[in-house]
Design an enzyme around this catalytic site. Structure first.
Site, PDB file in Angstrom:
ATOM      1  N   GLN A 279     -16.267  10.736 -53.359  1.00  0.00           N
ATOM      2  CA  GLN A 279     -15.142  10.276 -54.132  1.00  0.00           C
ATOM      3  C   GLN A 279     -14.719   8.966 -53.491  1.00  0.00           C
ATOM      4  OE1 GLN A 279     -12.432  13.384 -53.601  1.00  0.00           O
ATOM      5  NE2 GLN A 279     -12.833  13.983 -51.817  1.00  0.00           N
ATOM      6  N   HIS A 310       3.230  22.491 -49.841  1.00  0.00           N
ATOM      7  CA  HIS A 310       2.550  23.446 -48.903  1.00  0.00           C
ATOM      8  C   HIS A 310       3.214  24.641 -48.483  1.00  0.00           C
ATOM      9  CE1 HIS A 310       0.119  19.721 -48.747  1.00  0.00           C
ATOM     10  NE2 HIS A 310      -0.730  20.561 -48.566  1.00  0.00           N
ATOM     11  N   ASP A 332      -7.008  17.952 -46.346  1.00  0.00           N
ATOM     12  CA  ASP A 332      -6.021  17.150 -45.604  1.00  0.00           C
ATOM     13  C   ASP A 332      -5.572  18.053 -44.335  1.00  0.00           C
ATOM     14  OD1 ASP A 332      -3.863  18.694 -46.630  1.00  0.00           O
ATOM     15  OD2 ASP A 332      -4.506  17.843 -48.833  1.00  0.00           O
ATOM     16  N   GLU A 352     -13.876  22.871 -47.402  1.00  0.00           N
ATOM     17  CA  GLU A 352     -13.769  21.781 -47.999  1.00  0.00           C
ATOM     18  C   GLU A 352     -15.198  20.964 -48.496  1.00  0.00           C
ATOM     19  OE1 GLU A 352     -12.888  18.378 -49.726  1.00  0.00           O
ATOM     20  OE2 GLU A 352     -11.303  19.477 -49.224  1.00  0.00           O
ATOM     21  N   ASP A 386     -19.764  23.714 -51.165  1.00  0.00           N
ATOM     22  CA  ASP A 386     -19.101  23.993 -52.251  1.00  0.00           C
ATOM     23  C   ASP A 386     -18.399  25.374 -52.529  1.00  0.00           C
ATOM     24  OD1 ASP A 386     -19.475  25.611 -55.285  1.00  0.00           O
ATOM     25  OD2 ASP A 386     -19.251  23.613 -55.715  1.00  0.00           O
ATOM     26  N   ALA A 387     -17.164  25.590 -52.654  1.00  0.00           N
ATOM     27  CA  ALA A 387     -16.517  26.912 -52.413  1.00  0.00           C
ATOM     28  C   ALA A 387     -17.108  28.153 -53.305  1.00  0.00           C
ATOM     29  CB  ALA A 387     -15.051  26.854 -52.696  1.00  0.00           C
ATOM     30  N   ASP A 408      -5.978  25.717 -52.402  1.00  0.00           N
ATOM     31  CA  ASP A 408      -5.224  24.195 -52.517  1.00  0.00           C
ATOM     32  C   ASP A 408      -6.102  23.225 -53.044  1.00  0.00           C
ATOM     33  OD1 ASP A 408      -3.819  22.237 -51.688  1.00  0.00           O
ATOM     34  OD2 ASP A 408      -4.219  22.263 -49.545  1.00  0.00           O
TER      35      ASP A 408
END
Length: 557
Positions: A279, A310, A332, A352, A386-387, A408
């Site tokens: 990305q 958050h 992040d 992530e 990949d989750a 998140d």
């Protein structure tokens, strides 16, 4: 008397003009098949480029892929019909078609990006380019079939083709389509693995256009030069030189163009802009103020109000055992920052997908300051995976158990996130939660996208969770494109004004919505705030939608 001898001049014998031999079948076939291969690869790159850029600029990649491919296939049929008028002059027609395709396809990404950056709308431009490229690709096939049979004309002139010759013509067509399909395969693989990582979207399209122009023009001007009149040859040379000049100039200026377009989209305060393998990441803001983080053009962190998001996402889930915390997404570092504020937290695992996000959150001074240097804490472990697949492995090992899981992620309306809002994914989460564990999910805007929000609620309950809906207000409006930047229904053009969350626990009893006794001092959240947030979310509850699954995703609106 001797007669004088008269010497007669020698009689001139007219010689028939020497005709150059027509090119043989092999001389024609192999160059044509090679160009078919190259043109097919270029054509598929144009299609994938439009799909990728439209998904990035507009959102909902399934819809954009459907629009591009369906319009393009329809236009290919139109182009095949229009090409009938050029078959009598197949060589010059093919040369002009390839020059036009190189120009339109090569510049398509830049024009689409420019329309989005300066006019805020690119849907109509997307359809127009899909039509134009489809028509030109469709015109290639009949013209190529005429060119590839070029070597057969001299041998069959004036007589009917025999059965063997007809069979050979069928073989010629088979060769043509084989080269076309193999070229499409190579183009489809080259786009994600070579062009995007090495050149990027804009330069990749321009380079593809140049290759297209050289291949098409070279074939006609060399192999079929005898079929061209002097005027046609000059026309093709001039057109191809002009197309290559335009593409070369655009390639030289592409960096300046991209910076200007980025400023038009993000404003003048762009601090960092990087392309990872997955990305585009952009950080904006002044050196003194809090930064804003954009992923593929979507506002993910607004420095002025991220604490509202958050705090509301993390702290209700910490009301209970919270020694082991799993964060899905959250590259992040903001969610990890909030979890690490509890002294009882022993480990935080962040899953992530994009290492570039974590790298920037760790090294960029403004982002690192905002996330409290969370990734330097020894309790934090980062997993780049990949989750969905990582959780499947965790459940197979039967040794990963967490007291708190926090999702998140971008809004579920963004297609790449859809599987992480599916019933199957929530079933995997249930298997890694401890019996008293709690699961917090960011589910999109309650006010602006209620159907999506309540679909997440229904999906969680279908996976065996009991849920407590709540929301947080005060959201900074984002951009007006993409699923999580969608225009408000009131027509003001501002982004969603709230965040919607769901707190879930295994079983039939909804978890208590409150704060832990050892909760740190919060800026926007309190017990009364949570009660109001729950009432505000419940007011929007309507008829229960069906749950979303991998084979039947329901977040397209």
């Amino acid at each position: 008397m001797i007669e004088p001898t008269v010497t007669m001049p020698p009689k001139r014998v007219r010689r028939a003009p020497v005709r150059r031999p027509e090119p043989s079948r092999e001389t024609v076939r192999f160059p044509v098949l090679a160009v078919v291969f190259v043109c097919a690869a270029c054509g598929l790159v144009y299609e994938l480029e439009l799909v990728a850029l439209a998904s990035y600029l507009i959102g909902d990649s399934v819809t954009q892929a459907s629009v591009v491919l369906s319009v393009m296939v329809f236009a290919m049929g139109v182009g095949s019909l229009l090409a009938k008028a050029l078959r009598c002059r197949a060589a010059v027609g093919f040369g002009l078609v390839e020059a036009g395709l190189a120009l339109v396809g090569g510049t398509s990404a830049m024009v689409l990006y420019a329309a989005f950056a300066w006019f805020g709308e690119s849907r109509y431009v997307l359809v127009a380019f899909s039509l134009a490229i489809g028509v030109l690709i469709g015109a290639e096939i009949p013209l190529l079939m005429s060119l590839i049979q070029r070597g057969d004309r001299s041998g069959r002139s004036g007589r009917k083709a025999s059965l063997g010759e007809q069979d050979d013509a069928a073989g010629t067509v088979a060769d043509l389509f084989a080269a076309d399909y193999v070229g499409a395969l190579v183009g489809g693989l080259a786009f994600p693995f070579l062009l995007l990582p090495w050149l990027g979207q804009l330069t990749g399209a321009l380079v593809t256009g140049a290759v297209n122009a050289v291949a098409g023009g070279g074939l006609v001007l060399w192999v079929f030069r005898r079929d061209l009149t002097t005027r046609s040859r000059a026309l093709l040379v001039a057109v191809n030189v002009a197309v290559l000049a335009v593409l070369a100039t655009a390639t030289v200026l592409v960096d300046d163009f991209e910076q200007a377009a980025r400023r038009a989209v993000y404003g003048e305060r762009v601090r960092v802009a990087v392309h990872t393998e997955l990305q585009e990441i952009v950080v904006t803001g002044s050196r003194e103020g809090p930064p804003d983080l954009f992923l593929d053009g979507r506002l993910r962190v607004a420095g002025r109000d991220e604490y509202r998001y958050h705090e509301a996402l993390v702290h209700p889930a910490m009301n209970g055992p919270h020694a082991r915390v799993l964060i899905v997404g959250g590259g992040d570092g903001m969610a990890a920052r909030e979890a690490l504020r509890y002294p009882g937290v022993r480990s935080v695992t962040v899953v992530e997908l994009d290492p570039g996000v974590v790298r920037l959150a760790r090294t960029d001074p403004a982002l690192a300051k905002l996330n409290g240097q969370a990734f330097r804490d020894p309790r934090v472990r980062v997993v780049h995976a990949d989750a969905f697949h990582w959780l499947r492995g965790a459940t197979a090992r039967l040794q990963e158990r967490y007291d708190v899981v926090i999702s998140d992620l971008p809004d579920p309306g963004i297609t790449p996130s859809t599987k992480l809002y599916a019933q199957e994914f929530y079933g995997l989460v249930a298997r890694v939660l401890t019996p008293s564990g709690r699961f917090a999910v960011h589910a999109g805007s309650v006010d602006d996208r209620p159907r999506v929000y309540w679909t997440v609620d229904a999906t969680l309950r279908a996976a065996g969770f009991a849920t407590r809906p709540y929301s947080a207000s005060g959201r900074t409006p984002g951009f007006t494109a993409g699923p999580d930047r969608a225009d408000r229904a009131d027509g003001t053009g501002r982004g969603p004004g709230d965040w919607g969350f769901l707190l879930a626990a295994r079983g039939s009893r909804p978890p208590a919505l409150g704060l832990a006794p050892d909760v740190p001092r919060l800026r926007s959240l309190g017990e009364h705030t949570l009660e109001a947030a729950a009432r505000r979310a419940e007011r929007g509850r309507g008829a229960e939608p069906p749950p979303s699954t991998l084979v039947h995703p329901r977040y397209g609106g």
